[in-house]
Design a protein around this motif. Structure first.
Motif, PDB file in Angstrom:
ATOM      1  N   GLY A 422     -13.411  10.801  21.377  1.00  0.00           N
ATOM      2  CA  GLY A 422     -12.639  10.188  22.449  1.00  0.00           C
ATOM      3  C   GLY A 422     -11.796   9.000  22.043  1.00  0.00           C
ATOM      4  N   SER A 423     -10.768   9.240  21.232  1.00  0.00           N
ATOM      5  CA  SER A 423      -9.897   8.158  20.777  1.00  0.00           C
ATOM      6  C   SER A 423      -8.972   7.681  21.895  1.00  0.00           C
ATOM      7  N   ASN A 424      -8.329   6.555  21.639  1.00  0.00           N
ATOM      8  CA  ASN A 424      -7.432   5.922  22.618  1.00  0.00           C
ATOM      9  C   ASN A 424      -6.022   6.460  22.424  1.00  0.00           C
ATOM     10  N   GLU A 425      -5.663   7.469  23.217  1.00  0.00           N
ATOM     11  CA  GLU A 425      -4.342   8.081  23.082  1.00  0.00           C
ATOM     12  C   GLU A 425      -3.218   7.157  23.534  1.00  0.00           C
ATOM     13  N   ARG A 426      -3.522   6.213  24.387  1.00  0.00           N
ATOM     14  CA  ARG A 426      -2.477   5.300  24.843  1.00  0.00           C
ATOM     15  C   ARG A 426      -1.933   4.469  23.689  1.00  0.00           C
ATOM     16  N   LYS A 427      -2.753   4.218  22.679  1.00  0.00           N
ATOM     17  CA  LYS A 427      -2.335   3.409  21.536  1.00  0.00           C
ATOM     18  C   LYS A 427      -2.131   4.221  20.263  1.00  0.00           C
ATOM     19  N   TYR A 428      -2.960   5.245  20.047  1.00  0.00           N
ATOM     20  CA  TYR A 428      -2.979   5.925  18.751  1.00  0.00           C
ATOM     21  C   TYR A 428      -2.810   7.427  18.943  1.00  0.00           C
ATOM     22  N   ALA A 429      -1.568   7.856  19.184  1.00  0.00           N
ATOM     23  CA  ALA A 429      -1.321   9.282  19.407  1.00  0.00           C
ATOM     24  C   ALA A 429      -1.729  10.114  18.202  1.00  0.00           C
ATOM     25  N   TRP A 430      -1.601   9.560  17.004  1.00  0.00           N
ATOM     26  CA  TRP A 430      -1.902  10.315  15.782  1.00  0.00           C
ATOM     27  C   TRP A 430      -3.381  10.667  15.674  1.00  0.00           C
ATOM     28  N   MET A 431      -4.257   9.924  16.377  1.00  0.00           N
ATOM     29  CA  MET A 431      -5.690  10.218  16.288  1.00  0.00           C
ATOM     30  C   MET A 431      -6.077  11.441  17.099  1.00  0.00           C
ATOM     31  N   ASP A 432      -5.171  11.914  17.970  1.00  0.00           N
ATOM     32  CA  ASP A 432      -5.436  13.203  18.606  1.00  0.00           C
ATOM     33  C   ASP A 432      -4.402  14.238  18.172  1.00  0.00           C
ATOM     34  N   GLU A 433      -3.110  13.908  18.245  1.00  0.00           N
ATOM     35  CA  GLU A 433      -2.089  14.887  17.889  1.00  0.00           C
ATOM     36  C   GLU A 433      -2.102  15.209  16.391  1.00  0.00           C
ATOM     37  N   GLY A 434      -2.204  14.174  15.569  1.00  0.00           N
ATOM     38  CA  GLY A 434      -2.180  14.396  14.124  1.00  0.00           C
ATOM     39  C   GLY A 434      -3.410  15.122  13.625  1.00  0.00           C
TER      40      GLY A 434
END
Length: 865
Positions: A422-434
């Motif tokens: 459950g990463s913070n997509e609001r700040k770190y898009a690469w932690m889900d998209e990448g």
């Protein structure tokens, strides 16, 4: 500026055109002290987050459980309902107020998201407006006492003032909100509704007030929702009921727990069959949809979803419904299912294969990384191009074949990142998209023996990756670059880390450890970095610093070859250089005069003492060729200096640039037939990661030109360039690309059907290389460098035997901005044109195959708008 500059992309296409407008980039000076600096982590480990990258012994996170009841009014496209949130404060802090997310407020005309959208629109811009959430009442119960409370709404957020502080270390508050909202027709490609032959398809998301995350990093994470940046949510259990008109099929996150009350006996029987079937079973077919009569009354569909961070659902009278069994590594079974309108059925590879795709990707990810955690996996065809939610995804109803596989695979990959991790997509898009794009590569290789797999190529990504750093908030990344910064560059980095730095075994163990450590928790980038280093056993700060925190470029080169005591039999001393700021390991393919090729792999640490490195190679004969990065895996900004040749074929004395160009013109049909061409229309089709791309090019003598690149799945024009006399306009992904006067002059001067005609008029400086270049296919080429100005050059590769053009390489200064390989020439009206145009886009080759090419068809001025 030549045509291949327009075709090359940064994300999708036209990046090089944009670079002309903003000026030239400068080469960074390599500094090993900055790359390998000892201070990297901003803070030491603590009791909440260990220095090893694992959750600390006092790690905590809050929890939110939801009970939701809503009614779907299809006459007004309205959702009315109530939510009861049981919020548990596990933090060491007492809380005097709470923050909730009201994402539907982005669709209000005065929202911050609307204000920050570019006027040309885009995927995450509003296309129409609603009134957002209508909050009817808000109340809170603490210690069993329920009271109405003071609250305030600011854009997409609601702050709730508690009647008393919520205790630390386990205090519980129950929050009750009654609300309503209108479902937008196009909800920033995340939610919406689609009109089909047999009724509306509703894809419902961000449909209830949701708790914001309170964590040990920022306290309340209250970044407003503006469209591009996605979500950061607490975990909990969901119990929800959707009341909708009878006759609709409703699907949602989690398990449907009242099947007997809402399904027909036939549907129940088919569903039971599907739960035990490896093959897709039809639950409700197209004939039933077509024959259905309007229902009367309402039905309530009751779902439960455990340990999730969000839920979504879909409903329609138009849904065809099929399903099959998913086999999990533990022996558990779950259900893959798809719902789609008749418009999504194709003769082959339409949505009737969707459930096969769902089953295939989830079984792969469960075995390779972590077991799927939901009882059902549902794919919904509708207006949303591609969006993920726990246990359910929304994909374009237009998608077919590789495009449907690609979007299905990608959206379900998100069930691992960020639904499980459950990463913070609001700040770190690469932690889900990448991360997701990275695992998609493995699943696509595995599915049906690689039916849709295309091996990505990183070598031409150097210039394209010089935009915003990966470690950027999604909302500040330019929309045209988001695909690279959030998806492709981080995925490529993980691939390089796996294949060239840690190795597959160490990487996979470390990556699985990261997933297991942070499953259903909230990791930061530093937790990921620390885990990969500690489990992988490497100090990788140089890699994180260069690849994730900065926009550094890579330029590896072969400088020199000498022999020990001038005797090739005693070994070679090979000198290589790192000419820009990024460092990576070096892989070299070394060929000797006996035809033997050896591979040498050098670690990145060779660059710790400077930008030049000499090593001894145990040769026993003279070397004939050295190639850095023979697999073209690294994003080198100048691959031309990656090759050293000990001997080369020389161009004959009577061959000149003029003679080579004349031979080419003769080979394609002769100048008389070329000059007889008054207009040309070309249409071609390519694909990238399973997504079809359509290209249309029109030229009319003397000064009209159009290039349009269209992505059918997204119903968007990726790029469009129009020249009509003195008027020149360029658009990328719906956004205008500014062109200065110099750029316009270059575009207009070079957008000709056959530029070689103009070159022979001495409109540019021509230099013929004295060496014949042999390509990877063994073809010998003459190479002409066309210099248009101090910065802009084009290398043209002409086949020595046939005279035909094989390749164009465009440069802006010392950086490659475009590569097009041309082949499969066919004659049209007496002139030969290439019917295969291979472009390297975002590190992947796109084979544009010409569908139709027309000459002198009578194009009018109206065609150039």
């Amino acid at each position: 500026m030549t045509i291949n500059k327009i075709l090359l992309c940064s994300g999708i296409l036209l990046a090089s055109l944009g670079n002309v407008a903003v000026g030239q980039t400068t080469t960074s000076k390599y500094d090993q002290h900055e790359v390998f600096g000892p201070l990297f982590y901003p803070a030491n480990g603590n009791e909440y987050r260990s220095a090893s990258g694992a959750p600390g012994h006092k790690y905590w996170q809050n929890r939110a459980d939801y009970t939701i009841n809503v009614v779907l009014d299809t006459a007004t496209h309205r959702v009315d309902g109530s939510v009861a949130i049981t919020y548990k404060n596990n933090s060491p802090d007492k809380l005097g107020f709470l923050w909730l997310q009201l994402d539907q407020n982005i669709y209000k005309e005065d929202s911050r998201g609307a204000a920050t959208s570019v006027v040309t629109g885009g995927r995450f811009a509003n296309r129409s407006f609603t009134e957002g959430y209508k909050i009817k009442s808000v109340s809170v119960a603490i210690n069993g006492k329920k009271t109405n409370v003071k609250y305030s709404v600011t854009d997409t957020r609601l702050q709730l003032i508690l009647p008393e502080d919520l205790k630390a270390d386990g205090g519980v508050a129950k929050v009750y909100v009654d609300y309503a909202y209108e479902v937008p027709q196009y909800g920033t490609d995340r939610t919406g509704r689609l009109k089909t032959r047999y009724g509306w398809v509703y894809e419902i998301a961000q449909w209830y007030p949701r708790m914001e995350v309170y964590d040990d990093i920022l306290g309340w994470n209250s970044i407003p929702y503006q469209g591009a940046a996605e979500f950061y949510l607490e975990y909990g259990d969901f119990d929800y009921t959707i009341t909708a008109p009878a006759g609709m099929v409703v699907v949602g996150s989690g398990a449907l727990v009242n099947e007997a009350q809402v399904l027909t006996p036939k549907q129940l029987a088919q569903l039971a069959k599907a739960r035990n079937s490896e093959q897709t079973v039809m639950i409700k077919d197209s004939a039933e949809v077509a024959a259905a009569k309007p229902g009367t009354g309402m039905l309530s569909w009751h779902f439960q979803c455990k340990n999730a961070r969000d839920i979504s659902w879909a409903a329609s009278t138009a849904f065809i419904w099929d399903a099959a069994r998913i086999n999990l590594p533990s022996g558990k079974k779950t259900l893959a299912q798809s719902v789609y309108p008749v418009e999504s059925i194709q003769s082959s590879n339409g949505w009737q294969r969707s459930t096969e795709y769902v089953k295939g990707c989830i079984e792969y990810y469960s075995k390779q990384w972590f077991e799927y955690s939901y009882p059902v996996a549902t794919n919904v065809a509708g207006i949303v191009g591609g969006m993920e939610y726990p246990g359910i995804v929304f994909c374009s109803y237009r998608s077919t074949g590789g495009s449907l596989w690609g979007v299905t695979d990608h959206e379900f990959g998100h069930n691992w990142f960020p639904m499980i991790v459950g990463s913070n997509e609001r700040k770190y898009a690469w932690m889900d998209e990448g991360f997701n794009t990275f695992i998609n590569d493995g699943s696509t290789q595995a599915f049906n023996k690689g039916e849709y797999y295309q091996k990505p190529q990183g070598q031409s990504m150097g210039r394209a990756m010089s935009g915003d750093p990966i470690m950027s908030t999604p909302d500040v990344i330019q929309s045209s670059y988001l695909g690279i910064a959030a998806y492709y560059k981080p995925a490529m980095g993980l691939g390089i880390l796996r294949d060239y730095i840690l190795g597959k075994e160490r990487f996979d163990y470390a990556f699985r450890t990261y997933i297991n450590r942070w499953a259903f928790k909230h990791p930061t980038p530093w937790d990921f970095f620390r885990t990969m280093e500690n489990v992988g056993g490497e100090d990788l700060s140089w890699f994180w610093r260069g690849w994730y925190l900065n926009s550094w470029k890579l330029d590896q080169a072969v400088k020199d070859v000498k022999y020990v005591s001038n005797d090739p039999a005693k070994g070679a001393l090979i000198t290589i250089e790192n000419l820009d700021q990024m460092v990576l390991p070096v892989v070299l393919a070394i060929t000797d005069s006996k035809g033997k090729t050896d591979t040498v792999k050098l670690p990145a640490e060779i660059w710790q003492r400077g930008g030049s490195w000499t090593f001894k190679f145990d040769s026993d004969s003279r070397l004939t060729k050295i190639v850095i990065d023979p697999d073209k895996a690294f994003p080198d900004v100048d691959p031309s200096n990656n090759v050293w040749s000990g001997s080369s074929k020389k161009v004959a004395a009577d061959v000149t640039a003029t003679s080579v160009l004349n031979k080419y013109l003769q080979a394609i049909g002769g100048t008389d037939k070329i000059k007889a061409i008054k207009d040309q229309t070309l249409t071609a089709t390519g694909s990238i990661q399973g997504t079809d791309i359509k290209m249309t090019k029109k030229i009319k003598s003397p000064d009209k030109y159009l290039l349009d690149v269209f992505i059918p799945m997204m119903n968007v024009h990726a790029s469009k360039l129009v020249i009509n006399g003195d008027s020149i306009s360029a658009v990328q992904m719906g956004n205008p690309v500014p062109l200065d006067d110099a750029a316009k002059k270059h575009v207009k001067a070079t957008m000709t059907l056959i530029p070689e005609i103009e070159y022979l008029k001495k409109t540019a400086d021509l230099q013929l290389s004295q060496n014949i270049v042999t390509d990877e296919d063994g073809k010998d080429n003459y190479v002409i460098t066309v210099t248009e100005d101090d910065e802009t050059t084009t290398e043209l590769y002409y086949d020595v035997t046939t005279g035909l053009l094989n390749k164009k390489i465009s440069r802006n200064g010392d950086q490659i901005t475009g590569v097009i390989e041309t082949s499969n020439y066919k004659e049209v009206n007496g002139v030969k044109f290439p019917y295969l145009l291979i472009n390297t886009i975002s590190g992947q080759k796109i084979d544009f195959k010409v569908d139709e090419l027309k000459i002198n068809s009578g194009l009018s001025d109206a065609d150039f708008k």
